[in-house]
Design an enzyme around this catalytic site. Structure first.
Site, PDB file in Angstrom:
ATOM      1  N   CYS A 181     -18.010   4.289 -46.483  1.00 37.52           N
ATOM      2  CA  CYS A 181     -18.731   4.572 -45.241  1.00 37.52           C
ATOM      3  C   CYS A 181     -18.094   3.727 -44.137  1.00 37.52           C
ATOM      4  O   CYS A 181     -17.062   3.092 -44.358  1.00 37.52           O
ATOM      5  CB  CYS A 181     -20.228   4.294 -45.388  1.00 37.52           C
ATOM      6  SG  CYS A 181     -20.611   2.594 -45.891  1.00 37.52           S
ATOM      7  N   THR A 182     -18.687   3.695 -42.962  1.00 40.33           N
ATOM      8  CA  THR A 182     -18.051   3.058 -41.802  1.00 40.33           C
ATOM      9  C   THR A 182     -17.778   1.573 -42.017  1.00 40.33           C
ATOM     10  O   THR A 182     -16.648   1.105 -41.899  1.00 40.33           O
ATOM     11  CB  THR A 182     -18.924   3.247 -40.546  1.00 40.33           C
ATOM     12  OG1 THR A 182     -19.269   4.626 -40.426  1.00 40.33           O
ATOM     13  CG2 THR A 182     -18.172   2.785 -39.301  1.00 40.33           C
TER      14      THR A 182
END
EC number: 1.14.-.-
Length: 324
Positions: A181-182
Protein backbone atom coordinates in the site's frame (compact mmCIF):
# COMPACT_ATOMS: atom_id res chain seq x y z
CA UNK A 1 23.73 19.48 -6.83
CA UNK A 2 19.95 19.99 -6.84
CA UNK A 3 18.63 22.91 -4.82
CA UNK A 4 16.51 21.67 -1.93
CA UNK A 5 12.90 22.77 -1.85
CA UNK A 6 11.79 24.86 1.16
CA UNK A 7 8.93 22.62 2.37
CA UNK A 8 8.63 19.04 3.55
CA UNK A 9 5.72 16.60 3.43
CA UNK A 10 5.75 13.98 6.19
CA UNK A 11 4.02 10.61 5.97
CA UNK A 12 4.04 8.36 9.03
CA UNK A 13 2.13 5.96 11.21
CA UNK A 14 2.68 3.90 14.33
CA UNK A 15 0.66 1.25 16.07
CA UNK A 16 1.04 2.15 19.73
CA UNK A 17 -1.31 2.59 22.68
CA UNK A 18 -2.92 6.02 23.07
CA UNK A 19 -5.12 5.94 26.17
CA UNK A 20 -7.38 8.91 25.41
CA UNK A 21 -7.52 9.61 21.65
CA UNK A 22 -9.97 12.53 22.00
CA UNK A 23 -7.79 14.36 24.52
CA UNK A 24 -4.61 13.57 22.58
CA UNK A 25 -6.16 14.80 19.31
CA UNK A 26 -7.16 18.14 20.83
CA UNK A 27 -3.71 18.70 22.36
CA UNK A 28 -1.92 17.52 19.21
CA UNK A 29 -3.94 19.91 17.05
CA UNK A 30 -2.83 22.82 19.25
CA UNK A 31 0.78 21.66 18.97
CA UNK A 32 0.60 21.34 15.17
CA UNK A 33 -1.02 24.77 14.88
CA UNK A 34 1.72 26.28 17.05
CA UNK A 35 4.24 24.96 14.50
CA UNK A 36 2.05 26.22 11.61
CA UNK A 37 1.85 22.75 10.09
CA UNK A 38 -0.98 21.73 7.78
CA UNK A 39 -2.20 18.20 7.23
CA UNK A 40 -4.46 15.37 8.31
CA UNK A 41 -3.72 13.18 11.33
CA UNK A 42 -5.88 10.35 12.65
CA UNK A 43 -5.61 9.19 16.25
CA UNK A 44 -7.04 6.01 17.78
CA UNK A 45 -6.44 3.87 20.83
CA UNK A 46 -4.33 1.67 18.55
CA UNK A 47 -2.00 4.49 17.41
CA UNK A 48 -1.49 7.39 15.00
CA UNK A 49 -1.58 7.81 11.21
CA UNK A 50 -0.64 11.14 9.70
CA UNK A 51 0.57 13.23 6.84
CA UNK A 52 1.56 16.85 7.34
CA UNK A 53 3.42 19.62 5.56
CA UNK A 54 5.48 22.59 6.68
CA UNK A 55 8.81 24.29 6.22
CA UNK A 56 11.97 22.29 6.83
CA UNK A 57 12.35 23.92 10.27
CA UNK A 58 8.71 23.32 11.26
CA UNK A 59 8.75 19.67 10.23
CA UNK A 60 12.10 19.06 11.95
CA UNK A 61 10.64 20.40 15.22
CA UNK A 62 7.60 18.18 14.81
CA UNK A 63 9.62 15.03 14.12
CA UNK A 64 11.92 15.75 17.07
CA UNK A 65 8.96 16.21 19.44
CA UNK A 66 7.33 12.99 18.25
CA UNK A 67 10.52 10.96 18.61
CA UNK A 68 10.99 12.30 22.15
CA UNK A 69 7.55 11.03 23.18
CA UNK A 70 8.02 7.48 24.62
CA UNK A 71 4.78 6.36 22.95
CA UNK A 72 6.32 7.04 19.53
CA UNK A 73 9.85 5.78 20.12
CA UNK A 74 11.12 4.30 16.87
CA UNK A 75 8.57 6.06 14.66
CA UNK A 76 9.66 6.33 11.02
CA UNK A 77 8.92 9.43 8.93
CA UNK A 78 8.84 9.30 5.14
CA UNK A 79 9.91 12.75 3.97
CA UNK A 80 9.30 14.42 0.60
CA UNK A 81 10.55 17.82 -0.50
CA UNK A 82 7.90 20.26 -1.75
CA UNK A 83 7.58 23.81 -3.04
CA UNK A 84 4.77 24.63 -0.61
CA UNK A 85 2.11 23.16 1.67
CA UNK A 86 0.39 19.96 0.53
CA UNK A 87 -2.74 20.78 2.55
CA UNK A 88 -5.00 23.79 3.08
CA UNK A 89 -5.73 23.22 6.79
CA UNK A 90 -4.64 21.23 9.83
CA UNK A 91 -6.92 18.45 11.07
CA UNK A 92 -6.29 16.03 13.94
CA UNK A 93 -9.23 13.69 14.44
CA UNK A 94 -9.96 10.86 16.87
CA UNK A 95 -11.11 7.62 15.24
CA UNK A 96 -12.14 4.13 16.34
CA UNK A 97 -9.67 2.66 13.78
CA UNK A 98 -6.60 4.05 12.01
CA UNK A 99 -7.58 2.21 8.83
CA UNK A 100 -11.20 1.20 8.41
CA UNK A 101 -11.53 -2.58 8.12
CA UNK A 102 -14.47 -2.97 10.53
CA UNK A 103 -13.65 -6.56 11.40
CA UNK A 104 -15.76 -8.26 14.05
CA UNK A 105 -12.53 -9.48 15.62
CA UNK A 106 -9.94 -6.75 15.00
CA UNK A 107 -6.30 -7.42 14.11
CA UNK A 108 -3.51 -6.07 16.29
CA UNK A 109 -0.45 -5.74 13.99
CA UNK A 110 1.84 -5.75 17.02
CA UNK A 111 0.70 -9.34 17.62
CA UNK A 112 -0.09 -10.62 14.12
CA UNK A 113 1.14 -9.31 10.77
CA UNK A 114 2.76 -10.59 7.58
CA UNK A 115 6.51 -10.87 7.08
CA UNK A 116 8.21 -7.53 6.36
CA UNK A 117 10.15 -7.32 3.10
CA UNK A 118 12.55 -4.46 2.43
CA UNK A 119 12.42 -2.93 -1.09
CA UNK A 120 15.16 -5.18 -2.56
CA UNK A 121 13.56 -8.30 -1.06
CA UNK A 122 10.14 -7.25 -2.37
CA UNK A 123 11.60 -6.56 -5.82
CA UNK A 124 13.09 -10.05 -5.94
CA UNK A 125 10.02 -11.76 -4.46
CA UNK A 126 7.72 -10.21 -7.08
CA UNK A 127 9.61 -12.04 -9.81
CA UNK A 128 9.44 -15.49 -8.23
CA UNK A 129 7.12 -18.21 -9.51
CA UNK A 130 3.90 -19.03 -7.68
CA UNK A 131 3.82 -15.48 -6.30
CA UNK A 132 0.73 -13.27 -6.32
CA UNK A 133 1.02 -9.53 -5.69
CA UNK A 134 -2.11 -7.92 -4.23
CA UNK A 135 -2.63 -4.16 -4.25
CA UNK A 136 -4.26 -3.33 -0.90
CA UNK A 137 -5.42 0.11 -2.04
CA UNK A 138 -8.63 1.35 -3.65
CA UNK A 139 -9.36 0.98 -7.36
CA UNK A 140 -8.71 4.65 -8.23
CA UNK A 141 -5.29 4.44 -6.56
CA UNK A 142 -4.42 1.35 -8.61
CA UNK A 143 -5.59 2.98 -11.84
CA UNK A 144 -3.00 5.77 -11.51
CA UNK A 145 -0.12 3.39 -10.84
CA UNK A 146 0.77 -0.07 -9.52
CA UNK A 147 3.43 -2.76 -9.48
CA UNK A 148 3.72 -4.56 -12.80
CA UNK A 149 1.49 -7.64 -12.75
CA UNK A 150 -0.21 -6.79 -9.44
CA UNK A 151 -3.80 -7.89 -8.94
CA UNK A 152 -6.38 -5.13 -8.71
CA UNK A 153 -9.14 -5.97 -6.24
CA UNK A 154 -12.27 -4.22 -7.53
CA UNK A 155 -12.94 -2.30 -4.32
CA UNK A 156 -14.00 1.27 -3.54
CA UNK A 157 -12.78 1.20 0.07
CA UNK A 158 -10.34 -0.76 2.23
CA UNK A 159 -13.09 -2.42 4.28
CA UNK A 160 -14.29 -4.25 1.13
CA UNK A 161 -10.95 -6.06 0.77
CA UNK A 162 -11.59 -9.03 3.13
CA UNK A 163 -14.78 -9.95 1.24
CA UNK A 164 -12.96 -9.73 -2.08
CA UNK A 165 -10.30 -12.12 -0.74
CA UNK A 166 -12.95 -14.58 0.45
CA UNK A 167 -14.63 -14.50 -2.97
CA UNK A 168 -11.31 -15.17 -4.73
CA UNK A 169 -9.77 -17.55 -2.21
CA UNK A 170 -9.31 -20.41 -4.69
CA UNK A 171 -7.02 -18.24 -6.85
CA UNK A 172 -4.81 -17.37 -3.89
CA UNK A 173 -4.57 -20.65 -1.99
CA UNK A 174 -1.15 -22.30 -2.05
CA UNK A 175 0.53 -19.18 -3.46
CA UNK A 176 3.11 -16.83 -1.97
CA UNK A 177 1.20 -13.63 -1.30
CA UNK A 178 2.84 -10.21 -1.43
CA UNK A 179 0.85 -7.13 -0.54
CA UNK A 180 1.57 -3.41 -0.62
CA UNK A 181 0.00 0.00 0.00
CA UNK A 182 1.11 3.65 0.00
CA UNK A 183 3.01 3.87 3.28
CA UNK A 184 2.53 0.44 4.83
CA UNK A 185 -0.21 1.01 7.39
CA UNK A 186 -3.02 -0.80 5.57
CA UNK A 187 -0.84 -3.85 4.92
CA UNK A 188 0.06 -4.18 8.60
CA UNK A 189 -3.55 -5.14 9.31
CA UNK A 190 -4.43 -6.71 5.97
CA UNK A 191 -1.45 -9.09 5.97
CA UNK A 192 -2.23 -10.06 9.57
CA UNK A 193 -5.81 -10.80 8.57
CA UNK A 194 -4.57 -12.97 5.67
CA UNK A 195 -2.41 -14.98 8.08
CA UNK A 196 -5.38 -15.41 10.42
CA UNK A 197 -7.50 -16.59 7.48
CA UNK A 198 -5.06 -19.45 6.93
CA UNK A 199 -2.80 -18.14 4.15
CA UNK A 200 0.61 -19.47 5.09
CA UNK A 201 3.11 -17.42 3.06
CA UNK A 202 2.19 -13.74 3.45
CA UNK A 203 4.62 -10.83 3.09
CA UNK A 204 4.23 -7.05 2.96
CA UNK A 205 6.31 -4.21 1.52
CA UNK A 206 7.89 -2.57 4.56
CA UNK A 207 7.36 1.19 4.38
CA UNK A 208 5.08 0.92 1.38
CA UNK A 209 5.38 2.30 -2.14
CA UNK A 210 6.83 5.60 -0.92
CA UNK A 211 9.83 3.85 0.67
CA UNK A 212 10.25 1.60 -2.38
CA UNK A 213 10.50 4.62 -4.68
CA UNK A 214 13.21 6.23 -2.56
CA UNK A 215 15.32 3.09 -2.16
CA UNK A 216 18.74 3.79 -3.75
CA UNK A 217 19.12 0.20 -4.96
CA UNK A 218 15.78 -0.68 -6.56
CA UNK A 219 14.92 2.94 -7.47
CA UNK A 220 11.24 2.11 -7.88
CA UNK A 221 11.83 -0.48 -10.62
CA UNK A 222 8.84 -2.60 -11.72
CA UNK A 223 6.44 0.20 -10.73
CA UNK A 224 4.31 1.57 -13.55
CA UNK A 225 2.55 4.94 -13.39
CA UNK A 226 2.55 7.21 -10.36
CA UNK A 227 1.60 6.77 -6.71
CA UNK A 228 -1.69 8.30 -5.57
CA UNK A 229 -1.33 10.38 -2.39
CA UNK A 230 -4.07 11.89 -0.24
CA UNK A 231 -3.01 15.52 -0.42
CA UNK A 232 -3.00 18.35 -2.95
CA UNK A 233 -0.15 16.78 -4.91
CA UNK A 234 -2.45 13.82 -5.79
CA UNK A 235 0.37 11.95 -7.57
CA UNK A 236 4.07 11.40 -6.85
CA UNK A 237 6.66 9.59 -9.02
CA UNK A 238 8.03 6.20 -7.92
CA UNK A 239 10.08 4.59 -10.69
CA UNK A 240 13.36 6.50 -11.11
CA UNK A 241 14.45 4.39 -14.11
CA UNK A 242 11.46 4.62 -16.46
CA UNK A 243 8.04 6.24 -16.53
CA UNK A 244 5.27 4.09 -17.95
CA UNK A 245 1.85 5.77 -17.97
CA UNK A 246 -0.87 3.27 -17.05
CA UNK A 247 -3.69 5.71 -16.28
CA UNK A 248 -6.36 6.07 -18.95
CA UNK A 249 -8.56 9.07 -19.71
CA UNK A 250 -12.14 8.41 -18.55
CA UNK A 251 -13.54 9.71 -21.85
CA UNK A 252 -11.04 8.70 -24.55
CA UNK A 253 -8.99 5.92 -22.93
CA UNK A 254 -5.81 7.78 -23.91
CA UNK A 255 -2.81 7.75 -21.51
CA UNK A 256 -3.52 10.19 -18.67
CA UNK A 257 -2.33 10.84 -15.11
CA UNK A 258 -4.48 13.86 -14.23
CA UNK A 259 -7.18 13.24 -11.63
CA UNK A 260 -10.22 15.50 -11.13
CA UNK A 261 -13.36 15.11 -9.05
CA UNK A 262 -16.65 14.84 -10.91
CA UNK A 263 -18.34 18.26 -10.85
CA UNK A 264 -21.58 16.80 -9.49
CA UNK A 265 -21.17 17.30 -5.70
CA UNK A 266 -23.43 14.31 -5.05
CA UNK A 267 -21.12 12.10 -7.14
CA UNK A 268 -17.62 13.51 -6.60
CA UNK A 269 -16.10 10.44 -8.29
CA UNK A 270 -12.42 10.74 -9.10
CA UNK A 271 -11.77 10.43 -12.82
CA UNK A 272 -8.65 10.66 -14.93
CA UNK A 273 -9.05 13.24 -17.67
CA UNK A 274 -7.12 15.80 -19.69
CA UNK A 275 -7.72 19.55 -19.35
CA UNK A 276 -9.28 19.49 -22.81
CA UNK A 277 -11.76 16.77 -21.85
CA UNK A 278 -12.50 18.41 -18.51
CA UNK A 279 -13.76 21.46 -20.42
CA UNK A 280 -15.48 19.44 -23.14
CA UNK A 281 -17.39 17.18 -20.73
CA UNK A 282 -17.99 19.85 -18.05
CA UNK A 283 -15.81 17.82 -15.64
CA UNK A 284 -18.64 15.31 -15.24
CA UNK A 285 -18.30 11.54 -15.38
CA UNK A 286 -21.71 10.97 -16.99
CA UNK A 287 -24.57 12.76 -18.74
CA UNK A 288 -26.55 12.74 -15.48
CA UNK A 289 -23.71 14.53 -13.72
CA UNK A 290 -23.29 17.03 -16.57
CA UNK A 291 -26.91 18.15 -16.31
CA UNK A 292 -26.97 18.15 -12.50
CA UNK A 293 -28.31 21.54 -11.31
CA UNK A 294 -25.32 21.99 -8.97
CA UNK A 295 -22.59 21.09 -11.46
CA UNK A 296 -19.53 22.84 -10.01
CA UNK A 297 -17.75 23.27 -13.34
CA UNK A 298 -20.74 25.17 -14.73
CA UNK A 299 -20.85 27.40 -11.65
CA UNK A 300 -17.07 28.00 -11.50
CA UNK A 301 -16.94 29.05 -15.16
CA UNK A 302 -20.27 30.90 -15.02
CA UNK A 303 -21.54 29.07 -18.08
CA UNK A 304 -24.91 30.13 -19.45
CA UNK A 305 -27.72 27.68 -20.18
CA UNK A 306 -27.01 28.19 -23.87
CA UNK A 307 -23.32 27.29 -23.43
CA UNK A 308 -24.19 24.15 -21.47
CA UNK A 309 -26.78 23.16 -24.07
CA UNK A 310 -24.22 23.65 -26.85
CA UNK A 311 -21.67 21.47 -25.01
CA UNK A 312 -24.25 18.72 -24.50
CA UNK A 313 -25.31 18.91 -28.15
CA UNK A 314 -21.70 18.55 -29.30
CA UNK A 315 -21.16 15.49 -27.08
CA UNK A 316 -24.39 13.91 -28.34
CA UNK A 317 -23.43 14.53 -31.97
CA UNK A 318 -20.03 12.88 -31.44
CA UNK A 319 -21.67 9.92 -29.72
CA UNK A 320 -24.01 9.47 -32.68
CA UNK A 321 -21.04 9.46 -35.07
CA UNK A 322 -19.33 6.76 -32.96
CA UNK A 323 -22.50 4.67 -32.98
CA UNK A 324 -23.16 5.28 -36.65
Amino acid sequence: MAIKKPYRVLLYYMYTTIENPEEFAAEHLQFCNSLELKGRILVAKEGINGTASGTTEQTEKYMEAMKNDPRFAGIVFKVDEADGHAFKKMHVRPRSELVTLRLEDDINPKELTGKYLEPKEFYEAMQQEETIVIDARNDYEYDLGHFRGAIKPEIKSFRELPNWIKENKEVLEGKKILTYCTGGIRCEKFSGWLVREGFEDVSQLHGGIVTYGKDPEVQGELWDGQCYVFDERIAVPVNQKEHVIVGRDHFTNEPCERYVNCANPECNKQILCSEENEAKYLRACSHECRVHPRNRYVKEHELTEEQVAAALEKIEAENQVKLG
